[in-house]
Design a protein around this motif. Structure first.
Motif, PDB file in Angstrom:
ATOM      1  N   SER A  17     -11.446  18.637 -14.757  1.00  0.00           N
ATOM      2  CA  SER A  17     -11.406  17.131 -14.793  1.00  0.00           C
ATOM      3  C   SER A  17     -12.783  16.463 -14.326  1.00  0.00           C
ATOM      4  CB  SER A  17     -10.529  16.673 -13.444  1.00  0.00           C
ATOM      5  OG  SER A  17     -11.067  17.524 -12.361  1.00  0.00           O
ATOM      6  N   THR A  18     -13.828  16.991 -14.988  1.00  0.00           N
ATOM      7  CA  THR A  18     -15.097  16.250 -14.879  1.00  0.00           C
ATOM      8  C   THR A  18     -15.300  15.032 -15.380  1.00  0.00           C
ATOM      9  OG1 THR A  18     -16.288  18.845 -14.745  1.00  0.00           O
ATOM     10  CG2 THR A  18     -17.747  16.708 -15.126  1.00  0.00           C
ATOM     11  N   VAL A  19     -15.822  13.888 -14.420  1.00  0.00           N
ATOM     12  CA  VAL A  19     -16.161  12.872 -14.974  1.00  0.00           C
ATOM     13  C   VAL A  19     -17.613  12.395 -15.003  1.00  0.00           C
ATOM     14  CG1 VAL A  19     -15.639  10.272 -14.127  1.00  0.00           C
ATOM     15  CG2 VAL A  19     -13.931  12.071 -13.918  1.00  0.00           C
ATOM     16  N   SER A  20     -18.005  11.915 -16.204  1.00  0.00           N
ATOM     17  CA  SER A  20     -19.113  11.641 -16.632  1.00  0.00           C
ATOM     18  C   SER A  20     -19.524  10.291 -16.077  1.00  0.00           C
ATOM     19  CB  SER A  20     -19.452  11.614 -17.981  1.00  0.00           C
ATOM     20  OG  SER A  20     -20.764  11.149 -18.384  1.00  0.00           O
ATOM     21  N   LYS A  21     -20.746  10.144 -15.107  1.00  0.00           N
ATOM     22  CA  LYS A  21     -21.106   9.108 -14.240  1.00  0.00           C
ATOM     23  C   LYS A  21     -22.188   8.621 -14.838  1.00  0.00           C
ATOM     24  CE  LYS A  21     -20.708  10.868 -10.421  1.00  0.00           C
ATOM     25  NZ  LYS A  21     -20.938  11.301  -9.029  1.00  0.00           N
ATOM     26  N   ALA A  22     -22.348   7.320 -15.269  1.00  0.00           N
ATOM     27  CA  ALA A  22     -23.480   6.486 -15.762  1.00  0.00           C
ATOM     28  C   ALA A  22     -24.836   6.665 -14.664  1.00  0.00           C
ATOM     29  CB  ALA A  22     -23.417   5.091 -16.005  1.00  0.00           C
ATOM     30  N   TYR A  23     -24.390   6.562 -13.308  1.00  0.00           N
ATOM     31  CA  TYR A  23     -25.220   6.435 -12.113  1.00  0.00           C
ATOM     32  C   TYR A  23     -24.966   7.455 -11.251  1.00  0.00           C
ATOM     33  CZ  TYR A  23     -26.391   2.287 -14.737  1.00  0.00           C
ATOM     34  OH  TYR A  23     -26.872   1.251 -15.715  1.00  0.00           O
ATOM     35  N   PRO A  24     -25.425   8.584 -11.414  1.00  0.00           N
ATOM     36  CA  PRO A  24     -25.040   9.748 -10.385  1.00  0.00           C
ATOM     37  C   PRO A  24     -25.835   9.503  -8.803  1.00  0.00           C
ATOM     38  CG  PRO A  24     -26.748  10.541 -11.713  1.00  0.00           C
ATOM     39  CD  PRO A  24     -26.469   9.049 -12.310  1.00  0.00           C
ATOM     40  N   ALA A  25     -26.634   8.695  -8.645  1.00  0.00           N
ATOM     41  CA  ALA A  25     -27.646   8.353  -7.506  1.00  0.00           C
ATOM     42  C   ALA A  25     -28.040   6.818  -7.410  1.00  0.00           C
ATOM     43  CB  ALA A  25     -28.596   9.455  -7.336  1.00  0.00           C
ATOM     44  N   ALA A  50     -21.542   1.931   7.697  1.00  0.00           N
ATOM     45  CA  ALA A  50     -20.414   1.976   7.420  1.00  0.00           C
ATOM     46  C   ALA A  50     -19.979   0.796   7.041  1.00  0.00           C
ATOM     47  CB  ALA A  50     -19.258   2.553   8.566  1.00  0.00           C
ATOM     48  N   LEU A  51     -20.022   0.291   5.663  1.00  0.00           N
ATOM     49  CA  LEU A  51     -19.461  -1.082   5.107  1.00  0.00           C
ATOM     50  C   LEU A  51     -18.174  -1.481   5.567  1.00  0.00           C
ATOM     51  CD1 LEU A  51     -21.185  -0.607   1.537  1.00  0.00           C
ATOM     52  CD2 LEU A  51     -21.942  -1.990   3.662  1.00  0.00           C
ATOM     53  N   SER A  52     -17.842  -2.587   5.448  1.00  0.00           N
ATOM     54  CA  SER A  52     -16.787  -3.103   6.075  1.00  0.00           C
ATOM     55  C   SER A  52     -15.541  -2.963   4.954  1.00  0.00           C
ATOM     56  CB  SER A  52     -16.860  -4.931   5.924  1.00  0.00           C
ATOM     57  OG  SER A  52     -17.241  -5.379   4.840  1.00  0.00           O
ATOM     58  N   SER A  53     -16.163  -2.500   3.650  1.00  0.00           N
ATOM     59  CA  SER A  53     -15.071  -2.150   2.536  1.00  0.00           C
ATOM     60  C   SER A  53     -14.408  -0.791   2.652  1.00  0.00           C
ATOM     61  CB  SER A  53     -15.814  -2.333   1.098  1.00  0.00           C
ATOM     62  OG  SER A  53     -16.866  -1.351   1.323  1.00  0.00           O
ATOM     63  N   GLY A  54     -15.148   0.092   3.620  1.00  0.00           N
ATOM     64  CA  GLY A  54     -14.526   1.412   4.068  1.00  0.00           C
ATOM     65  C   GLY A  54     -15.440   2.474   3.110  1.00  0.00           C
ATOM     66  N   PRO A  55     -15.356   3.715   3.345  1.00  0.00           N
ATOM     67  CA  PRO A  55     -15.820   4.723   2.649  1.00  0.00           C
ATOM     68  C   PRO A  55     -15.196   5.092   1.301  1.00  0.00           C
ATOM     69  CG  PRO A  55     -14.424   5.668   3.922  1.00  0.00           C
ATOM     70  CD  PRO A  55     -14.457   4.217   4.332  1.00  0.00           C
ATOM     71  N   LEU A  56     -16.121   5.565   0.242  1.00  0.00           N
ATOM     72  CA  LEU A  56     -15.524   5.896  -1.053  1.00  0.00           C
ATOM     73  C   LEU A  56     -14.272   6.608  -1.088  1.00  0.00           C
ATOM     74  CD1 LEU A  56     -18.996   6.976  -2.613  1.00  0.00           C
ATOM     75  CD2 LEU A  56     -17.683   4.503  -2.971  1.00  0.00           C
ATOM     76  N   ALA A  57     -13.488   6.367  -1.970  1.00  0.00           N
ATOM     77  CA  ALA A  57     -12.279   7.062  -1.805  1.00  0.00           C
ATOM     78  C   ALA A  57     -12.528   8.589  -1.674  1.00  0.00           C
ATOM     79  CB  ALA A  57     -11.326   6.684  -3.274  1.00  0.00           C
ATOM     80  N   ALA A  58     -11.709   8.802  -0.900  1.00  0.00           N
ATOM     81  CA  ALA A  58     -11.875  10.556  -0.640  1.00  0.00           C
ATOM     82  C   ALA A  58     -10.952  11.335  -1.650  1.00  0.00           C
ATOM     83  CB  ALA A  58     -11.350  11.172   0.652  1.00  0.00           C
ATOM     84  N   LYS A 108     -27.375   9.389  -1.469  1.00  0.00           N
ATOM     85  CA  LYS A 108     -27.381   9.469  -3.091  1.00  0.00           C
ATOM     86  C   LYS A 108     -25.962   8.521  -3.442  1.00  0.00           C
ATOM     87  CE  LYS A 108     -28.598  14.330  -4.011  1.00  0.00           C
ATOM     88  NZ  LYS A 108     -27.934  15.410  -4.380  1.00  0.00           N
ATOM     89  N   LEU A 109     -25.524   8.290  -2.457  1.00  0.00           N
ATOM     90  CA  LEU A 109     -24.264   7.303  -3.028  1.00  0.00           C
ATOM     91  C   LEU A 109     -24.389   5.748  -2.154  1.00  0.00           C
ATOM     92  CD1 LEU A 109     -21.205   9.673  -2.098  1.00  0.00           C
ATOM     93  CD2 LEU A 109     -22.341   9.294  -4.469  1.00  0.00           C
ATOM     94  N   ARG A 110     -24.948   5.684  -0.966  1.00  0.00           N
ATOM     95  CA  ARG A 110     -25.132   4.249  -0.568  1.00  0.00           C
ATOM     96  C   ARG A 110     -26.491   4.258   0.025  1.00  0.00           C
ATOM     97  NH1 ARG A 110     -19.659   3.490   3.093  1.00  0.00           N
ATOM     98  NH2 ARG A 110     -18.046   3.544   1.373  1.00  0.00           N
ATOM     99  N   ARG A 111     -27.163   3.246  -0.499  1.00  0.00           N
ATOM    100  CA  ARG A 111     -28.248   2.959   0.108  1.00  0.00           C
ATOM    101  C   ARG A 111     -28.578   1.348   0.298  1.00  0.00           C
ATOM    102  NH1 ARG A 111     -33.049   6.445  -2.612  1.00  0.00           N
ATOM    103  NH2 ARG A 111     -34.084   5.665  -0.723  1.00  0.00           N
TER     104      ARG A 111
END
Length: 222
Positions: free
Chosen positions: A58-66, A26-34, A99-102
């Protein structure tokens, strides 16, 4: 060479790994915005932005999905150079969502010289979210400077701390690349002289690892 008890400063550096592993990183910056909870509307009522002829998308195209495999994001020869004596395979810290944090850590005490390297990847829902996170991190770590030509924006900072007359110098590099945030932490101490490596040594090492990590992200590794 006589054996030495594990220095307090070294113990302080190793402790966060156990804590992070137990907490699922759990990073000090907190989780990704819910996602925001949808406002309840009576059946048949349309929102101001919803078209009467078509459903809202409202699909958002992400350059890096994982996130890429962090322990493979830095070359073995780089690990050998920055963290002498460390296992080049590194140790990936457990994450609640890989997939989101490593993140991967390398650390070693060779003789009296101690080095620690962390490489972390965080994937956001959008470029805007990553930019907001990047600005937050750099504002929390003021006093550094920009790193030109790395990602969409990059920033590095080096700090010196002293505990029980033992110096530790730590460098951090924050990189924003589209919807991804790459964070590199690199530090070192000399437990014989009680001194820390130079600012240049730590800063250059952290930036070198950051460049390789960003290249791994952009190359789609993992």
């Amino acid at each position: 060479m006589r054996s030495l008890p594990l220095p307090l400063a070294l113990t302080a550096r190793i402790s966060p790994v156990a804590v992070l592993a137990a907490a699922g990183w759990a990073l000090s910056s907190g989780p990704l915005a819910a996602p925001q909870a949808a406002e309840h509307k009576p059946a048949g009522e349309k929102t101001e932005t919803q078209s009467a002829s078509a459903p809202s998308t409202s699909t958002v195209s992400k350059a890096y999905p994982a996130a890429p495999a962090p322990c493979e994001s830095v070359a073995k020869k780089t690990v050998e150079s920055l963290v002498p004596g460390a296992k080049t395979a590194g140790k990936e810290i457990p994450s609640t969502d890989s997939k989101l944090r490593r993140t991967c850590s390398w650390n070693a005490l060779k003789g009296y010289d101690y080095r620690w390297l962390d490489v972390s990847f965080e994937l956001m829902e959008s470029d805007e979210a990553a930019e907001k996170a990047y600005k937050g991190r750099t504002e929390e770590n003021s006093g550094g400077g920009a790193v030109p030509g790395l990602g969409d924006s990059a920033y590095s900072i080096v700090n010196l701390t002293t505990e029980d007359k033992q110096q530790t110098r730590e460098g951090q590099v924050f990189v924003r690349a589209s919807n991804a945030l790459v964070v590199v932490t690199y530090n070192g101490s000399d437990f014989e002289s009680k001194k820390a490596p130079s600012t240049e040594t730590i800063n250059k090492g952290a930036i070198k690892a950051a460049k390789e990590a960003v290249a791994a992200l952009e190359g789609g590794k993992g």
